[in-house]
Scaffold this motif. Structure first.
Motif: not given
Length: 387
Positions: A118-121, A306-308, A345-351, A370-373
């Motif tokens: 997803g965004q920012g991963t 770790q948390d969408y 549209a596509l919920h991360p918790e499901l898809f 959460s700190d992108r590491t």
């Protein structure tokens, strides 16, 4: 085997400062590679993810060491600058590049590696780093984004008239799937190991083997039409050994209706109305159209936050940085609406969670903190067996 008190990062810092590798360094690195008590079970997951055993650990350490020194003078060009840069390099980027090398050799044709995140991963950063390292291993690599195969601006305007819910590009249905399939098929069939930009594909000076392997890589200009975006000039190359195909739902399969209905019954944020539920059902149905494209993937890795919900925070941080630099950006309310649109549209918790838990099509799962590491690195099958 007991874990050494000397960490890989300490050794890498010494090497970066000018020290040459010594026998004790290799001993300590081998101990660390096989240690199973670092970060609880995460170290054991990492060794399984990259196939490191007591039989091959010496070779693995030697290969990673050689690669490290081959890129030593270029570390300053890497896109990520953080306090754990060297740790990420040693634990993820180097062994992942080696794994892709092995996979490509076994295929005896270009490898298509899917990257879902997803965004920012960190999809873009990962691709940039892998291209640098794989180049040192002698492989030509090209990156292709799901964004690059968007339908044209004109086609998306017509699409929005037919379905006003498609207020932004990105959801299933806004891509030219046939174009994606054609590009991946052409890349899979390319033979040359000398990836290079081709300035004039019609030049008489080009050799026949280069002409045979010429591939037009579609590119997308997000700034066109006031930010709505449109196709730009394609990048013309002469084939590739490894293709890194990344995107926010690359490889995502539709879920069965019963599972989707059960999920929607729980009214997961931000899905709150019957209209939202219908949008989610329609987007799930659209995923069936993408299955022929996903079937071109040889491997699939997931960058798994770790948390969408943290992607919303990351996007806000990025926008604030852009505005601080004098560029235009969205307000916090606009960003939240934008991010939540994709969750509807596509919920991360499901898809995304379903992809990781089922593990049937996913080879590697890389946890993003959460700190992108980078957190835990695992094979999907190991996560499935641990449930």
């Amino acid at each position: 085997m007991d874990r050494s008190t000397v960490t890989p990062v300490e050794i890498l810092h010494r090497w970066q400062a000018g020290d040459r590798p010594k026998a004790p360094d290799f001993y300590h690195l081998a101990l660390w590679e096989l240690a199973d008590d670092l970060r609880s079970s995460s170290r054991a997951s990492l060794t399984r993810a990259f196939g490191i055993t007591s039989d091959n650990v010496a070779d693995v350490v030697r290969c990673k060491t050689d690669l490290f020194f081959s890129i030593l003078d270029e570390l300053h060009t890497f896109p990520l600058k953080s306090t754990i840069f060297l740790e990420t390099l040693w634990n993820l980027w180097l062994p992942l590049a080696m794994q892709l090398s092995t996979a490509q050799q076994s295929l005896k044709r270009p490898l298509i590696q899917g990257i879902l995140g997803g965004q920012g991963t960190g999809k873009t950063t990962l691709c940039q780093v892998l291209r640098l390292i794989l180049g040192k291993l002698g492989y030509s690599t090209v990156s292709l984004s799901l964004d690059d195969i968007y339908k044209t601006y004109a086609d998306r305007q017509q699409l929005q008239k037919a379905d006003p819910r498609l207020i932004w590009r990105g959801p299933p249905g806004t891509h030219d799937i046939d174009l994606g399939i054609a590009v991946l098929d052409k890349l899979r069939g390319s033979q040359t190991r000398n990836l290079a930009a081709v300035d004039n594909p019609k030049s008489d000076a080009l050799k026949p083997d280069i002409i045979k392997n010429i591939v037009e890589i579609p590119r997308f200009d997000k700034s066109a039409y006031g930010g709505a975006g449109d196709r730009s000039q394609p990048e013309i190359i002469s084939g590739a050994d490894i293709v890194l195909f990344e995107g926010w739902f690359v490889g995502v399969n539709p879920v069965v209706d019963a599972k989707l209905s059960e999920f929607l019954a729980g009214t997961p944020f931000p899905i709150s109305t019957e209209g939202d539920c219908q949008f989610a059902r329609d987007m799930n149905a659209k995923l069936h159209d993408y299955l022929p494209l996903w079937n071109r993937l040889d491997r699939l890795m997931v960058l798994y936050p770790q948390d969408y919900r943290i992607s919303q925070v990351w996007r806000n941080q990025a926008e604030r940085e852009m505005m601080a630099a004098g560029k235009s950006g969205m307000s916090e309310a606009e960003i939240n609406r934008f991010v939540e649109y994709f969750w509807k549209a596509l919920h991360p918790e499901l898809f995304i969670k379903s992809m990781v838990e089922e593990g049937d099509r996913v080879d590697l799962v890389i946890e993003v903190l959460s700190d992108r590491t980078v957190g835990k690195i695992s094979r999907a099958i190991d996560l499935k067996l641990s449930d």
